[in-house]
Write a protein that holds these residues in place. Structure first.
Motif, PDB file in Angstrom:
ATOM      1  N   ASN A  66      58.054  58.489  42.507  1.00  0.00           N
ATOM      2  CA  ASN A  66      59.038  57.827  43.350  1.00  0.00           C
ATOM      3  C   ASN A  66      59.283  56.406  42.839  1.00  0.00           C
ATOM      4  OD1 ASN A  66      57.032  56.006  44.729  1.00  0.00           O
ATOM      5  ND2 ASN A  66      56.245  57.981  45.451  1.00  0.00           N
ATOM      6  N   SER A  67      60.305  55.782  43.403  1.00  0.00           N
ATOM      7  CA  SER A  67      60.706  54.456  42.926  1.00  0.00           C
ATOM      8  C   SER A  67      59.716  53.372  43.321  1.00  0.00           C
ATOM      9  CB  SER A  67      62.098  54.114  43.474  1.00  0.00           C
ATOM     10  OG  SER A  67      62.092  54.140  44.890  1.00  0.00           O
ATOM     11  N   LYS A  68      58.926  53.607  44.377  1.00  0.00           N
ATOM     12  CA  LYS A  68      58.005  52.579  44.856  1.00  0.00           C
ATOM     13  C   LYS A  68      56.720  52.530  44.032  1.00  0.00           C
ATOM     14  CE  LYS A  68      55.790  53.251  48.721  1.00  0.00           C
ATOM     15  NZ  LYS A  68      55.475  53.375  50.166  1.00  0.00           N
ATOM     16  N   LEU A  69      56.146  53.714  43.722  1.00  0.00           N
ATOM     17  CA  LEU A  69      54.856  53.771  43.038  1.00  0.00           C
ATOM     18  C   LEU A  69      54.950  54.287  41.611  1.00  0.00           C
ATOM     19  CD1 LEU A  69      52.639  55.242  45.918  1.00  0.00           C
ATOM     20  CD2 LEU A  69      52.874  52.860  45.239  1.00  0.00           C
ATOM     21  N   GLY A  95      51.239  54.681  39.005  1.00  0.00           N
ATOM     22  CA  GLY A  95      51.894  54.170  37.806  1.00  0.00           C
ATOM     23  C   GLY A  95      52.217  52.691  37.835  1.00  0.00           C
ATOM     24  N   ARG A  96      52.742  52.181  38.954  1.00  0.00           N
ATOM     25  CA  ARG A  96      53.172  50.789  39.010  1.00  0.00           C
ATOM     26  C   ARG A  96      52.104  49.856  39.574  1.00  0.00           C
ATOM     27  NH1 ARG A  96      59.581  50.857  40.720  1.00  0.00           N
ATOM     28  NH2 ARG A  96      60.273  52.177  38.991  1.00  0.00           N
ATOM     29  N   PRO A 122      41.384  47.816  41.946  1.00  0.00           N
ATOM     30  CA  PRO A 122      41.156  46.452  41.443  1.00  0.00           C
ATOM     31  C   PRO A 122      42.405  45.900  40.743  1.00  0.00           C
ATOM     32  CG  PRO A 122      39.480  48.018  40.654  1.00  0.00           C
ATOM     33  CD  PRO A 122      40.603  48.815  41.213  1.00  0.00           C
ATOM     34  N   SER A 123      42.681  44.633  40.967  1.00  0.00           N
ATOM     35  CA  SER A 123      43.737  43.915  40.244  1.00  0.00           C
ATOM     36  C   SER A 123      45.066  44.672  40.244  1.00  0.00           C
ATOM     37  CB  SER A 123      43.297  43.628  38.803  1.00  0.00           C
ATOM     38  OG  SER A 123      42.118  42.859  38.793  1.00  0.00           O
ATOM     39  N   ASP A 124      45.658  44.769  41.401  1.00  0.00           N
ATOM     40  CA  ASP A 124      46.983  45.391  41.534  1.00  0.00           C
ATOM     41  C   ASP A 124      47.934  44.776  40.504  1.00  0.00           C
ATOM     42  OD1 ASP A 124      49.695  45.872  42.419  1.00  0.00           O
ATOM     43  OD2 ASP A 124      48.875  46.465  44.350  1.00  0.00           O
ATOM     44  N   GLN A 125      48.628  45.631  39.745  1.00  0.00           N
ATOM     45  CA  GLN A 125      49.494  45.154  38.669  1.00  0.00           C
ATOM     46  C   GLN A 125      50.694  44.365  39.173  1.00  0.00           C
ATOM     47  OE1 GLN A 125      50.509  48.595  36.324  1.00  0.00           O
ATOM     48  NE2 GLN A 125      48.393  48.967  35.674  1.00  0.00           N
ATOM     49  N   SER A 127      50.718  42.644  42.629  1.00  0.00           N
ATOM     50  CA  SER A 127      50.272  41.481  43.404  1.00  0.00           C
ATOM     51  C   SER A 127      49.174  40.692  42.697  1.00  0.00           C
ATOM     52  CB  SER A 127      49.755  41.937  44.774  1.00  0.00           C
ATOM     53  OG  SER A 127      48.546  42.671  44.632  1.00  0.00           O
ATOM     54  N   GLY A 128      48.468  41.330  41.776  1.00  0.00           N
ATOM     55  CA  GLY A 128      47.352  40.669  41.099  1.00  0.00           C
ATOM     56  C   GLY A 128      46.092  40.591  41.933  1.00  0.00           C
ATOM     57  N   GLU A 129      46.109  41.148  43.143  1.00  0.00           N
ATOM     58  CA  GLU A 129      44.968  41.096  44.042  1.00  0.00           C
ATOM     59  C   GLU A 129      44.235  42.440  44.074  1.00  0.00           C
ATOM     60  OE1 GLU A 129      44.055  38.368  45.606  1.00  0.00           O
ATOM     61  OE2 GLU A 129      45.771  37.164  44.955  1.00  0.00           O
ATOM     62  N   ASP A 130      42.958  42.391  44.472  1.00  0.00           N
ATOM     63  CA  ASP A 130      42.218  43.622  44.710  1.00  0.00           C
ATOM     64  C   ASP A 130      42.683  44.211  46.038  1.00  0.00           C
ATOM     65  OD1 ASP A 130      40.781  43.140  42.412  1.00  0.00           O
ATOM     66  OD2 ASP A 130      39.057  42.257  43.444  1.00  0.00           O
ATOM     67  N   ARG A 131      42.971  45.501  46.051  1.00  0.00           N
ATOM     68  CA  ARG A 131      43.446  46.176  47.261  1.00  0.00           C
ATOM     69  C   ARG A 131      42.393  47.193  47.687  1.00  0.00           C
ATOM     70  NH1 ARG A 131      49.059  45.829  47.050  1.00  0.00           N
ATOM     71  NH2 ARG A 131      48.990  46.137  49.319  1.00  0.00           N
ATOM     72  N   TRP A 132      42.111  47.268  48.970  1.00  0.00           N
ATOM     73  CA  TRP A 132      41.077  48.194  49.428  1.00  0.00           C
ATOM     74  C   TRP A 132      41.305  48.635  50.868  1.00  0.00           C
ATOM     75  CZ3 TRP A 132      38.776  46.231  53.712  1.00  0.00           C
ATOM     76  CH2 TRP A 132      38.732  44.845  53.858  1.00  0.00           C
ATOM     77  N   LEU A 133      40.706  49.749  51.191  1.00  0.00           N
ATOM     78  CA  LEU A 133      40.665  50.281  52.554  1.00  0.00           C
ATOM     79  C   LEU A 133      39.258  50.805  52.795  1.00  0.00           C
ATOM     80  CD1 LEU A 133      43.087  52.661  54.413  1.00  0.00           C
ATOM     81  CD2 LEU A 133      40.732  53.380  54.055  1.00  0.00           C
ATOM     82  N   THR A 134      38.736  50.544  53.985  1.00  0.00           N
ATOM     83  CA  THR A 134      37.431  51.086  54.355  1.00  0.00           C
ATOM     84  C   THR A 134      37.491  51.600  55.785  1.00  0.00           C
ATOM     85  OG1 THR A 134      35.055  50.608  54.532  1.00  0.00           O
ATOM     86  CG2 THR A 134      36.563  48.843  55.145  1.00  0.00           C
ATOM     87  N   LYS A 135      36.779  52.690  56.040  1.00  0.00           N
ATOM     88  CA  LYS A 135      36.742  53.267  57.383  1.00  0.00           C
ATOM     89  C   LYS A 135      35.339  53.804  57.666  1.00  0.00           C
ATOM     90  CE  LYS A 135      38.352  57.807  55.806  1.00  0.00           C
ATOM     91  NZ  LYS A 135      39.371  58.886  55.977  1.00  0.00           N
ATOM     92  N   ALA A 136      34.974  53.800  58.937  1.00  0.00           N
ATOM     93  CA  ALA A 136      33.661  54.285  59.345  1.00  0.00           C
ATOM     94  C   ALA A 136      33.782  54.952  60.701  1.00  0.00           C
ATOM     95  CB  ALA A 136      32.655  53.136  59.412  1.00  0.00           C
ATOM     96  N   ASN A 137      33.137  56.082  60.828  1.00  0.00           N
ATOM     97  CA  ASN A 137      33.057  56.805  62.101  1.00  0.00           C
ATOM     98  C   ASN A 137      31.622  57.301  62.226  1.00  0.00           C
ATOM     99  OD1 ASN A 137      33.289  58.437  64.337  1.00  0.00           O
ATOM    100  ND2 ASN A 137      35.264  59.294  63.737  1.00  0.00           N
ATOM    101  N   PHE A 138      30.858  56.694  63.136  1.00  0.00           N
ATOM    102  CA  PHE A 138      29.422  56.973  63.226  1.00  0.00           C
ATOM    103  C   PHE A 138      29.026  57.166  64.683  1.00  0.00           C
ATOM    104  CE2 PHE A 138      25.050  55.479  63.829  1.00  0.00           C
ATOM    105  CZ  PHE A 138      24.372  56.258  62.913  1.00  0.00           C
ATOM    106  N   ASN A 139      28.321  58.263  64.948  1.00  0.00           N
ATOM    107  CA  ASN A 139      27.805  58.539  66.292  1.00  0.00           C
ATOM    108  C   ASN A 139      26.332  58.911  66.186  1.00  0.00           C
ATOM    109  OD1 ASN A 139      30.296  58.613  68.214  1.00  0.00           O
ATOM    110  ND2 ASN A 139      30.930  59.815  66.436  1.00  0.00           N
ATOM    111  N   TYR A 140      25.501  58.215  66.971  1.00  0.00           N
ATOM    112  CA  TYR A 140      24.063  58.481  66.968  1.00  0.00           C
ATOM    113  C   TYR A 140      23.621  58.809  68.388  1.00  0.00           C
ATOM    114  CZ  TYR A 140      19.072  58.034  66.118  1.00  0.00           C
ATOM    115  OH  TYR A 140      17.734  58.299  66.018  1.00  0.00           O
TER     116      TYR A 140
END
Length: 275
Positions: A66-69, A95-96, A122-125, A127-140
């Motif tokens: 696609n045109s965005k990625l 790609g981008r 790492p190092s988005d081509q 923005s130049g920044e590291d991009r990340w997502l984290t998620k957690a689902n924990f039941n004890y």
């Protein structure tokens, strides 16, 4: 797929297939992916489960342009670590933007159930920044009457879902909750304590007001049945207190109480239950 059986758009062809009913596995030799009767990708020797049981190996890839990625290709790989644990890796070529890697780890036992996920580019081509997502689902579960749960989703920046979301719905996510909850039961009373906050993804062109956070929310409730003469009564009592906090608006505490008693009356074919 919806392809005609007589003229399939694509198919997998192998020189031989060995089916092992004891191990519930099928093994192929010299397998290739054919598209419109032309060989597209040689896949070599492949083994796969024939019983629906989990098996370590590659999962179905996803592919788009696609045109965005630009080129967007993900090749998931699944690790069947143990009966109650597994790990899925998501290497992704964007790609981008660059190369992204993701992972989902799941645990399950009699005491707890959990799922943790991480995506890192790492190092988005662009923005130049590291991009990340984290998620957690924990039941004890401390016991049959006490448990604690954690649920959280966080991203590196305001534009993460807009840049990497696979759909319009995903790209429109702007309020990401995170909560810590404790539940219990004591002498017939159910109780809970909840802390809940948010990450708000702001769009400079259309800013939104962050929701109030619970710091905390406490609740107690009890149901009870009792007899009075020939009548059976059901009672319910609930008390709740919530302290609301906000980064820019007034804060306060709200108390809510509810109590009711009900009993059924049978009048012929009609049942009444005044409360």
């Amino acid at each position: 797929t919806t392809c005609s059986f007589e003229r399939p758009a694509w198919e997998l062809r192998s020189s031989s297939i060995l089916v092992d009913d004891i191990r519930s596995v099928a093994e192929t030799k010299n397998t290739s992916l054919y598209w419109n009767n032309s060989e597209l990708i040689p896949l070599g020797d492949i083994s796969f489960s024939i019983s629906g049981k989990r098996k370590t190996g590659f999962l179905a890839p996803t592919f788009s342009v696609n045109s965005k990625l630009g080129l967007d290709l993900t090749m998931p790989y699944y690790f069947n670590i143990a009966q109650n644990r597994d790990l899925t890796l998501y290497p992704r070529i964007v790609g981008r933007r660059g190369f992204q890697v993701g992972a989902d780890l799941r645990f399950l036992s009699q005491k707890f159930a959990s799922e943790f996920g991480l995506q890192v580019l790492p190092s988005d081509q662009i923005s130049g920044e590291d991009r990340w997502l984290t998620k957690a689902n924990f039941n004890y579960y401390f016991s049959s009457t006490k448990s604690i749960g954690i649920n959280a989703l966080r991203v590196s920046d305001n534009d993460y879902f807009a840049d990497f979301g696979a759909s319009v719905l995903a790209a429109s996510q702007r309020i990401l909750p995170a909560s810590l909850q404790f539940n219990g039961l004591k002498s017939g009373w159910s109780y809970k304590a909840i802390f809940q906050g948010y990450q708000v993804l702001q769009d400079p062109g259309a800013p939104i007001l962050p929701p109030y956070e619970w710091s905390p929310k406490l609740g107690f409730s009890k149901e009870k049945s009792f007899d009075l003469g020939v009548y059976n009564f059901d009672s319910f009592t609930s008390v709740e207190a919530t302290h609301f906090t906000h980064p820019s608006m007034a804060e306060g505490t709200r108390f809510v109480g509810l109590s009711n008693i009900s009993t059924p009356f049978q009048l012929g074919g009609i049942k009444l239950e005044p409360t």
